[in-house]
Design a protein around this motif. Structure first.
Motif, PDB file in Angstrom:
ATOM      1  N   ASN A  38       0.832  -1.201   0.000  1.00 56.89           N
ATOM      2  CA  ASN A  38       0.000   0.000   0.000  1.00 56.89           C
ATOM      3  C   ASN A  38       0.869   1.254   0.000  1.00 56.89           C
ATOM      4  O   ASN A  38       2.100   1.191   0.005  1.00 56.89           O
ATOM      5  N   GLY A  39       0.223   2.394   0.007  1.00 56.74           N
ATOM      6  CA  GLY A  39       0.940   3.663  -0.068  1.00 56.74           C
ATOM      7  C   GLY A  39       1.889   3.883   1.094  1.00 56.74           C
ATOM      8  O   GLY A  39       2.985   4.409   0.908  1.00 56.74           O
ATOM      9  N   ARG A  40       1.478   3.481   2.290  1.00 57.63           N
ATOM     10  CA  ARG A  40       2.341   3.699   3.463  1.00 57.63           C
ATOM     11  C   ARG A  40       3.630   2.891   3.338  1.00 57.63           C
ATOM     12  O   ARG A  40       4.713   3.379   3.635  1.00 57.63           O
ATOM     13  N   TRP A  41       3.503   1.641   2.909  1.00 54.78           N
ATOM     14  CA  TRP A  41       4.698   0.790   2.725  1.00 54.78           C
ATOM     15  C   TRP A  41       5.632   1.402   1.693  1.00 54.78           C
ATOM     16  O   TRP A  41       6.861   1.412   1.869  1.00 54.78           O
ATOM     17  N   LEU A  42       5.095   1.941   0.612  1.00 55.06           N
ATOM     18  CA  LEU A  42       5.931   2.539  -0.433  1.00 55.06           C
ATOM     19  C   LEU A  42       6.608   3.811   0.069  1.00 55.06           C
ATOM     20  O   LEU A  42       7.755   4.100  -0.293  1.00 55.06           O
ATOM     21  N   ARG A  43       5.927   4.563   0.917  1.00 59.32           N
ATOM     22  CA  ARG A  43       6.549   5.769   1.480  1.00 59.32           C
ATOM     23  C   ARG A  43       7.720   5.404   2.394  1.00 59.32           C
ATOM     24  O   ARG A  43       8.754   6.075   2.389  1.00 59.32           O
ATOM     25  N   TRP A  44       7.543   4.350   3.178  1.00 55.50           N
ATOM     26  CA  TRP A  44       8.652   3.889   4.018  1.00 55.50           C
ATOM     27  C   TRP A  44       9.818   3.397   3.167  1.00 55.50           C
ATOM     28  O   TRP A  44      10.990   3.607   3.514  1.00 55.50           O
ATOM     29  N   THR A  45       9.504   2.753   2.075  1.00 54.89           N
ATOM     30  CA  THR A  45      10.564   2.305   1.167  1.00 54.89           C
ATOM     31  C   THR A  45      11.330   3.508   0.610  1.00 54.89           C
ATOM     32  O   THR A  45      12.571   3.484   0.522  1.00 54.89           O
ATOM     33  N   LEU A  46      10.603   4.538   0.240  1.00 57.27           N
ATOM     34  CA  LEU A  46      11.257   5.760  -0.251  1.00 57.27           C
ATOM     35  C   LEU A  46      12.192   6.335   0.808  1.00 57.27           C
ATOM     36  O   LEU A  46      13.325   6.731   0.500  1.00 57.27           O
ATOM     37  N   LEU A  47      11.731   6.364   2.050  1.00 52.87           N
ATOM     38  CA  LEU A  47      12.567   6.880   3.141  1.00 52.87           C
ATOM     39  C   LEU A  47      13.839   6.053   3.289  1.00 52.87           C
ATOM     40  O   LEU A  47      14.944   6.603   3.417  1.00 52.87           O
ATOM     41  N   LEU A  48      13.711   4.736   3.252  1.00 47.75           N
ATOM     42  CA  LEU A  48      14.880   3.857   3.405  1.00 47.75           C
ATOM     43  C   LEU A  48      15.857   4.026   2.245  1.00 47.75           C
ATOM     44  O   LEU A  48      17.074   4.013   2.441  1.00 47.75           O
ATOM     45  N   TRP A  49      15.342   4.177   1.043  1.00 45.91           N
ATOM     46  CA  TRP A  49      16.217   4.341  -0.114  1.00 45.91           C
ATOM     47  C   TRP A  49      16.895   5.708  -0.125  1.00 45.91           C
ATOM     48  O   TRP A  49      18.017   5.842  -0.616  1.00 45.91           O
ATOM     49  N   CYS A  50      16.206   6.704   0.397  1.00 43.44           N
ATOM     50  CA  CYS A  50      16.770   8.067   0.384  1.00 43.44           C
ATOM     51  C   CYS A  50      17.810   8.299   1.475  1.00 43.44           C
ATOM     52  O   CYS A  50      18.742   9.088   1.286  1.00 43.44           O
ATOM     53  N   THR A  51      17.641   7.636   2.611  1.00 47.26           N
ATOM     54  CA  THR A  51      18.473   7.941   3.784  1.00 47.26           C
ATOM     55  C   THR A  51      19.970   7.896   3.501  1.00 47.26           C
ATOM     56  O   THR A  51      20.692   8.847   3.828  1.00 47.26           O
ATOM     57  N   PRO A  52      20.524   6.832   2.909  1.00 48.70           N
ATOM     58  CA  PRO A  52      21.978   6.850   2.673  1.00 48.70           C
ATOM     59  C   PRO A  52      22.408   7.917   1.672  1.00 48.70           C
ATOM     60  O   PRO A  52      23.543   8.400   1.735  1.00 48.70           O
ATOM     61  N   LEU A  53      21.510   8.315   0.778  1.00 47.34           N
ATOM     62  CA  LEU A  53      21.866   9.328  -0.219  1.00 47.34           C
ATOM     63  C   LEU A  53      21.974  10.716   0.396  1.00 47.34           C
ATOM     64  O   LEU A  53      22.630  11.597  -0.162  1.00 47.34           O
ATOM     65  N   LEU A  54      21.338  10.911   1.551  1.00 43.02           N
ATOM     66  CA  LEU A  54      21.409  12.220   2.203  1.00 43.02           C
ATOM     67  C   LEU A  54      22.831  12.543   2.651  1.00 43.02           C
ATOM     68  O   LEU A  54      23.199  13.720   2.753  1.00 43.02           O
ATOM     69  N   ALA A  55      23.612  11.509   2.928  1.00 41.95           N
ATOM     70  CA  ALA A  55      24.985  11.719   3.388  1.00 41.95           C
ATOM     71  C   ALA A  55      25.998  11.574   2.262  1.00 41.95           C
ATOM     72  O   ALA A  55      27.201  11.717   2.491  1.00 41.95           O
ATOM     73  N   ALA A  56      25.527  11.295   1.058  1.00 46.88           N
ATOM     74  CA  ALA A  56      26.442  11.089  -0.069  1.00 46.88           C
ATOM     75  C   ALA A  56      26.906  12.426  -0.644  1.00 46.88           C
ATOM     76  O   ALA A  56      26.207  13.437  -0.543  1.00 46.88           O
ATOM     77  N   PRO A  57      28.083  12.460  -1.255  1.00 39.81           N
ATOM     78  CA  PRO A  57      28.494  13.677  -1.971  1.00 39.81           C
ATOM     79  C   PRO A  57      27.599  13.849  -3.194  1.00 39.81           C
ATOM     80  O   PRO A  57      26.887  12.917  -3.592  1.00 39.81           O
ATOM     81  N   PRO A  58      27.591  15.020  -3.812  1.00 46.19           N
ATOM     82  CA  PRO A  58      26.770  15.219  -5.014  1.00 46.19           C
ATOM     83  C   PRO A  58      27.133  14.208  -6.100  1.00 46.19           C
ATOM     84  O   PRO A  58      28.306  14.005  -6.406  1.00 46.19           O
ATOM     85  N   LEU A  59      26.128  13.580  -6.660  1.00 40.93           N
ATOM     86  CA  LEU A  59      26.332  12.552  -7.676  1.00 40.93           C
ATOM     87  C   LEU A  59      25.712  12.984  -9.008  1.00 40.93           C
ATOM     88  O   LEU A  59      24.805  13.813  -9.034  1.00 40.93           O
ATOM     89  N   PHE A  60      26.225  12.428 -10.078  1.00 37.70           N
ATOM     90  CA  PHE A  60      25.708  12.574 -11.441  1.00 37.70           C
ATOM     91  C   PHE A  60      25.977  13.946 -12.076  1.00 37.70           C
ATOM     92  O   PHE A  60      26.006  14.055 -13.291  1.00 37.70           O
ATOM     93  N   SER A  61      26.120  14.995 -11.307  1.00 36.76           N
ATOM     94  CA  SER A  61      26.419  16.306 -11.880  1.00 36.76           C
ATOM     95  C   SER A  61      26.998  17.216 -10.809  1.00 36.76           C
ATOM     96  O   SER A  61      26.879  16.946  -9.607  1.00 36.76           O
ATOM     97  N   ASN A  62      27.623  18.310 -11.275  1.00 36.46           N
ATOM     98  CA  ASN A  62      28.203  19.299 -10.358  1.00 36.46           C
ATOM     99  C   ASN A  62      27.359  20.572 -10.280  1.00 36.46           C
ATOM    100  O   ASN A  62      27.856  21.620  -9.876  1.00 36.46           O
ATOM    101  N   ASP A  63      26.080  20.484 -10.655  1.00 40.74           N
ATOM    102  CA  ASP A  63      25.248  21.686 -10.691  1.00 40.74           C
ATOM    103  C   ASP A  63      25.121  22.366  -9.332  1.00 40.74           C
ATOM    104  O   ASP A  63      24.964  23.587  -9.261  1.00 40.74           O
ATOM    105  N   VAL A  64      25.168  21.572  -8.256  1.00 42.01           N
ATOM    106  CA  VAL A  64      25.019  22.179  -6.942  1.00 42.01           C
ATOM    107  C   VAL A  64      26.137  23.184  -6.663  1.00 42.01           C
ATOM    108  O   VAL A  64      25.946  24.174  -5.949  1.00 42.01           O
TER     109      VAL A  64
END
Length: 468
Positions: A38-64
């Motif tokens: 359901n939607g809640r499970w998918l939102r939790w999945t999004l949170l889990l997938w995003c969490t390690p990326l929050l601490a990652a250096p900028p990826l794919f481009s240097n636009d930042v």
């Protein structure tokens, strides 16, 4: 022998491959399982997938780093719409050294709302690059939260299962790679655009509710003050309003005038309140100064330039200019056609928005992988399960792996890039093979077969409409 930088590149490419694989397998569960998440499970999945990326250096481009440079220029009292990073901060600046060479001498192409955010971040971080990146990423996460709030509502309005829209529109690897890891301001633009669109759809659905409608239009107008392509959402809202009022030419003209008035009012107010003025309107062509190889409107120019070079003629740029002009003409005609179909009730507001943004990307002078999200998210909220949705998912898969995670110029490292992708393909293939073998033995019948093997006949998708 590959050099020492090939292994990290291959590892990063493999990581992207595994992410795309995970997302694709999740899609099989979402689309074919008898007991889909359901939607809640998918939102939790999004949170889990995003969490390690929050601490990652900028990826794919240097636009930042361009954002950081533009913010620092504004914080020093200079005009970011007239001054480029190198001239404003000096070529030896630590920030400028990380800006892509294409953009070191170009002014900011972004609206004054984002310009004010860039300046505020520069002042808050006091020139610290890491702090600046963190603050910019938080802004883009805020944009993603708005996308996450709006997408299920748009899907409900279009009669599409919310879980399908969340999987394809929000959990897809382009969102994770470019909105979160890549720190692109498209996340904020899409968040404002989609939130405003969701509010306007609900405000017009039964009877016109003028206050929510105005709020939604203002949010979309604020999105244009980040990046101008959000403007087409106002066209979709105006057409929906005209149809609700009767669909006459007079209704369309009145609705169009109202949208223009709100856009002009918000643009003027933001330009004056931020103190950045109206110079942003003159710098909108900055991205077009680089000939994007992904833009179809440039392909004829590249081809003509190659043929001309054989005969000693330098016609590449002229041919590209002609191709772009043709692209703009086709874009205007295509948008007019889509709006006509929307006015006649053949497509809804959400599908109209997705189609128009798709035309802007396809026929524009510049295409980047994350630009695809402009069209993908609203289309994911308007397309029912079927061939069109599967084709869109395939397009997301291709664009997700089109650019390596390590930003930079690989013109002189083609061999290294090919090696990294070859390793990534092999390892991802091995992972898929292992998942198919272990999943077929251990997973429950109602999930394992759609996830790892072939879909069961009769495993029909559920049209859930939950907001939780």
């Amino acid at each position: 022998m590959p050099d020492a930088t090939t292994l990290p590149l291959a590892a990063s490419v493999t990581g992207v491959g595994l992410l795309v694989l995970s997302w694709a397998l999740l899609g099989r569960v979402v689309l074919t399982s008898r007991t889909p998440p359901n939607g809640r499970w998918l939102r939790w999945t999004l949170l889990l997938w995003c969490t390690p990326l929050l601490a990652a250096p900028p990826l794919f481009s240097n636009d930042v780093f361009s954002y950081l440079a533009q913010g620092e220029i504004a914080a020093r009292g200079l005009n970011p719409y007239l001054v480029g990073p190198a001239s404003g901060l000096g070529a030896t600046s630590e920030i400028v050294e990380r800006v892509a060479v294409y953009w070191r001498d170009t002014p900011s192409p972004y609206g004054p709302l984002f310009g004010a955010i860039e300046r505020l971040i520069a002042q808050a971080s006091a020139g610290d690059i890491v702090q600046g990146i963190i603050l910019h990423r938080l802004v883009e996460v805020l944009g993603l939260l708005l996308v996450l709030w709006a997408t299920p509502r748009l899907a409900t309005a279009a009669g599409v299962p919310q879980r399908t829209a969340l999987w394809l529109g929000v959990l897809n690897p382009l969102v994770l790679g470019h909105f979160v890891a890549g720190v692109h301001n498209d996340s904020l633009m899409m968040g404002l655009l989609l939130a405003g669109t969701a509010i306007t759809v609900e405000a017009i659905e039964q009877q016109i509710k003028w206050r929510p409608l105005l709020l939604g239009v203002v949010l979309i107008a604020l999105g244009t003050q980040v990046k101008l392509p959000a403007l087409v959402a106002l066209a979709a809202v105006g057409t929906a309003l005209a149809r609700r009022r009767g669909g006459r030419v007079s209704d369309l003209l009145l609705a169009a005038a109202s949208m223009v008035l709100v856009f002009a009012g918000v643009s003027t107010l933001i330009s004056l309140l931020t103190g950045l003025g109206f110079g942003w309107s003159q710098a909108l062509g900055t991205p077009g100064q680089v000939n994007s190889w992904m833009a179809p409107t440039n392909w004829v120019g590249f081809l003509a330039g190659g043929v001309g070079a054989v005969f000693g003629a330098q016609i590449t740029q002229t041919a590209i200019g002609v191709g772009r002009f043709v692209g703009y003409v086709l874009m205007v005609c295509g948008i007019a056609f889509v709006l006509h179909r929307q006015l006649r009730g053949r497509i809804d507001q959400v599908a109209s928005l997705g189609m128009m943004l798709g035309l802007v990307v396809l026929l524009g002078p510049v295409v980047q992988p994350w630009y695809l999200l402009w069209a993908v998210i609203p289309l994911a909220a308007s397309l029912p399960p079927g061939r069109a949705l599967s084709g869109l998912a395939a397009l997301v898969t291709i664009f997700a792996v089109l650019v390596p995670p390590s930003a930079g110029n690989f013109a002189n490292r083609i061999g290294q890039l090919v090696t990294a992708y070859a390793v990534g393909i092999v390892l991802t293939g091995v992972a898929l093979l292992l998942l198919r073998r272990t999943g077929a033995r251990t997973a429950p019948d109602n999930v394992a077969v759609p996830l790892i093997g072939k879909s069961r006949p009769g495993a029909m998708p559920h049209h859930d409409q939950e907001l939780g």
